[in-house]
Enzyme design. Structure first.
Site, PDB file in Angstrom:
ATOM      1  CG  HIS A   1       0.951 -23.134  75.504  1.00 58.20           C
ATOM      2  ND1 HIS A   1      -0.391 -23.002  75.715  1.00 58.20           N
ATOM      3  CD2 HIS A   1       1.557 -22.430  76.487  1.00 58.20           C
ATOM      4  CE1 HIS A   1      -0.591 -22.246  76.786  1.00 58.20           C
ATOM      5  NE2 HIS A   1       0.576 -21.896  77.273  1.00 58.20           N
TER       6      HIS A   1
ATOM      7  NE  ARG B   1      -4.465 -18.969  77.633  1.00 60.67           N
ATOM      8  CZ  ARG B   1      -3.436 -19.337  78.412  1.00 60.67           C
ATOM      9  NH1 ARG B   1      -2.193 -19.132  78.011  1.00 60.67           N
ATOM     10  NH2 ARG B   1      -3.642 -19.915  79.572  1.00 60.67           N
TER      11      ARG B   1
ATOM     12  CG  ASN C   1       2.549 -20.949  84.745  1.00 63.15           C
ATOM     13  OD1 ASN C   1       2.056 -19.868  85.045  1.00 63.15           O
ATOM     14  ND2 ASN C   1       1.921 -21.844  84.019  1.00 63.15           N
TER      15      ASN C   1
ATOM     16  CD  GLN D   1      -2.085 -23.403  72.717  1.00 61.66           C
ATOM     17  OE1 GLN D   1      -1.565 -22.326  72.755  1.00 61.66           O
ATOM     18  NE2 GLN D   1      -2.047 -24.208  73.752  1.00 61.66           N
TER      19      GLN D   1
END
Ligand code: NAD
Length: 358
Positions: A309, A256, A117, A285
């Protein structure tokens, strides 16, 4: 064998869109394959606390599949309970939700779908840089409100051309960000990384390495964070480092959340020391409803480009990381060697140099 996957709930969206592969509903497209081989495949989003499916099934699972988008935190304590565990697979890139030192100690391999990704994230970084520098979010909010006051937006809108842009971390994502910045005619493209880029790669994007972090940040108008989270990067962007930023700089973090100190960044934004903060990663998260990064703004009422995210989980990315997870499983189940670039922790040792200098 038992294979446990902790994924995020996709709800109605996942029922309507089968390409949302990284969800509990669509199970990375692996159920038929794994069950045809006689394996037990447990998929859940329940990941917090001793009664969660994560903690219940980790005790006898041989393979754990997790995703950074809904991380099941595999701590050193949980490794002690995971007596059968041999392999952790990250559906995506970034395995900081796994205690990698404990994985080394317990001889559990950790693999990612490296590269799956990185374009998705690099594109998101470019978008975030542009939306901050050009003051896009308040401009759009103004339009939705029914207002029209050009000067209120233009007073804090700039061009990217002529600015100094730097990346902390010039690996797969960081380098792709630099490549994508080339046509914007920035004044300079800088990078900070303990691993220097090959000369030809640095030349191709005309980037200059700055070896001292304070010096690096003091030269940048825009900084993007593109390094993994590990002992050496947790809280890296803190009150002390922010003092070295140019006044009015922009910070983008899709790496992050915990690399940036939550309160120090919010204070810097609210005081105007930072003109903007954008990204999609959070120190916890899902982010709590009252997380300060949801609402913090600069003194002119803009500068917040935060989203959930998702930069690395576009439908294109999900296809790539679902295929990558399947190929890692196939290799494991048929005793074939893994692609070296996917191995973060091999049996009893780190195989990557990206998670800190060791
Ligand atoms: P990569 O391994 O190709 O590159 C990481 C680079 O960071 C390496 O060059 C490494 O040397 C450098 N680095 C490590 N520690 C550093 C430090 N202390 N200071 C400066 N540089 C340092 O990884 P990548 O594919 O580019 O991904 C980077 C990170 O991006 C991942 O680990 C993950 O945390 C994050 N990520 C986020 C998303 C998302 O959806 N938001 C998706 C993919 C990856």
């Amino acid at each position: 064998m038992k294979i446990l996957a902790i994924l995020y709930k996709g709800g109605d969206a996942a029922k309507a869109e089968s390409r949302l592969l990284g969800t509990v509903e669509n199970q990375l497209g692996l159920r038929e394959y794994l069950e045809s081989l006689g394996h037990e495949y447990v998929v859940s989003d329940s990941k917090e606390g001793p009664d969660s499916d994560f903690q219940k099934h980790i005790v006898d699972a041989e393979i754990l599949i997790t995703t950074p988008f809904h991380p099941g935190y595999l701590t050193a304590d949980l490794f002690e309970k995971a007596k059968n565990l041999k392999l952790c697979v990250t559906a995506g890139v970034g395995s900081d939700h796994i205690d990698l030192n404990a994985a080394v100690k317990n001889k559990v391999q950790v693999l990612e779908v490296s590269g799956s990704n990185v374009v998705s994230v690099a594109e998101h970084v470019l978008m975030s840089i542009l939306l901050l520098v050009r003051n896009f979010v308040p401009a759009h909010e103004m339009i939705e409100r029914g207002d029209w006051e050009v000067s209120q937006i233009a007073r804090n809108a700039f061009d990217l051309e002529g600015k100094v842009v730097g990346t902390i971390g010039a690996g797969r994502i960081g380098y792709r960000v630099l490549q994508r910045l080339v046509p914007f005619d920035c004044k300079e493209l800088l990078y900070y990384d303990y691993a220097p880029l090959p000369e030809a790669a640095a030349k191709a994007v005309k980037t200059r390495r700055v070896e001292d972090l304070n010096e690096f940040v003091s030269q940048c108008d825009v900084i993007a964070v593109n390094c993994p989270l590990h002992e050496g990067t947790r809280g890296l962007v803190n009150e002390e480092l922010l003092k070295h930023f140019k006044k009015g700089a922009y910070l983008v973090n899709t790496a992050r959340g915990a690399i940036c100190d939550k309160d120090a960044v919010a204070d810097a934004l609210q005081s105007g020391h930072l003109s903007g903060y954008a990204g999609d990663v959070w120190n916890v998260q899902p982010a709590p409803r009252d997380h300060i990064w949801r609402t913090a703004k600069n003194p002119l009422g803009g500068g917040n480009g935060m989203v959930p995210h998702y930069s690395g989980t576009t439908l294109d990315a999900q296809k790539r990381y679902a295929e990558g997870v399947k190929s890692i499983l196939e290799n494991y189940l048929t005793d074939k060697p893994q692609e070296p670039q996917n191995v973060i922790v091999g049996i009893g040792k780190y195989e990557t140099k990206a998670y800190g200098q060791r």
